[in-house]
Design a protein around this motif. Sequence first.
Motif, short mmCIF file in Angstrom:
data_model
loop_
_atom_site.label_atom_id
_atom_site.label_comp_id
_atom_site.label_asym_id
_atom_site.label_seq_id
_atom_site.Cartn_x
_atom_site.Cartn_y
_atom_site.Cartn_z
N UNK A 30 34.75 43.68 49.76
CA UNK A 30 35.48 43.84 49.63
C UNK A 30 36.87 43.46 49.53
N UNK A 31 36.86 42.49 49.94
CA UNK A 31 38.07 41.44 49.84
C UNK A 31 38.46 41.10 47.48
N UNK A 32 37.76 41.25 47.07
CA UNK A 32 37.63 41.03 45.53
C UNK A 32 37.90 42.22 45.39
N UNK A 33 37.01 43.38 45.70
CA UNK A 33 36.73 44.82 44.95
C UNK A 33 38.43 45.78 45.52
N UNK A 34 39.23 45.37 46.79
CA UNK A 34 40.84 45.56 47.33
C UNK A 34 41.06 45.23 46.00
N UNK A 35 41.39 44.03 45.33
CA UNK A 35 42.04 43.69 44.45
C UNK A 35 41.37 44.21 43.40
N UNK A 36 40.83 44.18 42.99
CA UNK A 36 40.19 45.08 41.68
C UNK A 36 40.95 46.29 41.57
#
Length: 331
Positions: A30-36
Motif C-alpha cells: 500500500x505504501x508503494x501503491x499510494x506513492x504511485x
Amino acid sequence: MPTPALKHAAVACAAALFGDENDEYAKTSLEIGHRRAALAISSLRSFQISNEQDIATLLILGVAMVTFAMHVSDGQASLISHYTLSLIKPLAQNIYTLNSAMIDYWMCLVCTETSECLLKSEVPSMRVDPCKRTHEVDRYLGLSSSIFAQFYDICEAGNSLKNASMATAARVVENLASIKVAVDQWHTTPPSDFLDQYTQAEVVSMLSQAKIFRFAALLIIHRLQYPYGEQDREASMLGRAIIDEFDMVLQITQRSVPCTALPYLAACFEIVESDSRNAALGKMKDIVTFSRQSRVRFEKTLTSVWKARDQGYRFHWFELGQYAASGAPGK
C-alpha cells in the motif's frame, strides 16, 4: 506506448491488488501503491484532451485510479470517476465513436459514479444515450448499459425531492411515475449472435444482471415515493426478487454478478428479520467481490441503515444520507 501516468497507475493497482491478497505484504504494497497513485492522480488533475487518443488515455487512467481507490480504506472512487467524467463531458458526442473497449471503460466510470449518486440522491455527470447502447454487450455491464439512462433520471428525481418544497415535490412524484413506466418497459436487446458468442454461464449472468438492475431501479423508485416502514410489501417483494437472482447465479456459475453491489445493498435495506440479515451478510463475501474494502464499506452502510430502521426512523431513499454511513458500497 504507455504514458508515465499510465505506468504509475498500473503499478499502483498492482500494489493494491497484491496487498489485498497478501496480508504479510499489505503495508509495504500500500505504501508503494499510494506513492504511485499520487503521481497518477497528479497527472489526472492536469490532463488536457486534444485528440481522440487523449480520451482513451484518460479513460484508462480514470478506471485504473478508481480500481486503486476501491482497494484502499481512504479511496475516493466516486470523486475520481466524477472528475474524469467531467473532463470528458464537453466531448460527449465523441464517446460513441471510440472503440468498444474504451466505451466499456467509460461505462465503468459511469457505473461507479451513478452508484454513489443513487445512494446520495445526487446527479451524475453524464447521461447515457440508450439508443446508442442497444444491442451492445458491455465488458462490465453486459446487456444492461442502456438502463443507466433511467438510473440518471432516478438520480435527478431523488435530488429534486431532496431539495424540493411541498409544491414542487408533487411534480417530481409525477415524473417518477413516468420513469417507472420507462423502467417497466426496459428490456435487454442482445445482438443476433449473442448465444453463439458467450458461454451458458456468461449468458445466465448477463440476463440476471439485467433483471437485478431493473428490479433495483423499481425498488429505488418505490422508496423515493414511500419511506421505509410504509408500503413495505411491494418493496420486500422487489428486494426478494433481487436476492433470488443472486442466489440463482451463484448456484449456476459459482461467480458474482459484476457491478451489482448497490442493487444488493438496496435489497438488503428491506430485510427486517435478524436471521435473514445474518444470512445476507454471510452471502456478502460471495456477492461483493471486488475488494476487501468494498465489503467493509458495504457492511458499514448496510448496518447503519438497519440500525436507523430498528430505531423506528421513517425515511425516504432521498434521505438516506442522514442515516447511512458514508461510502459507496463497491462494485
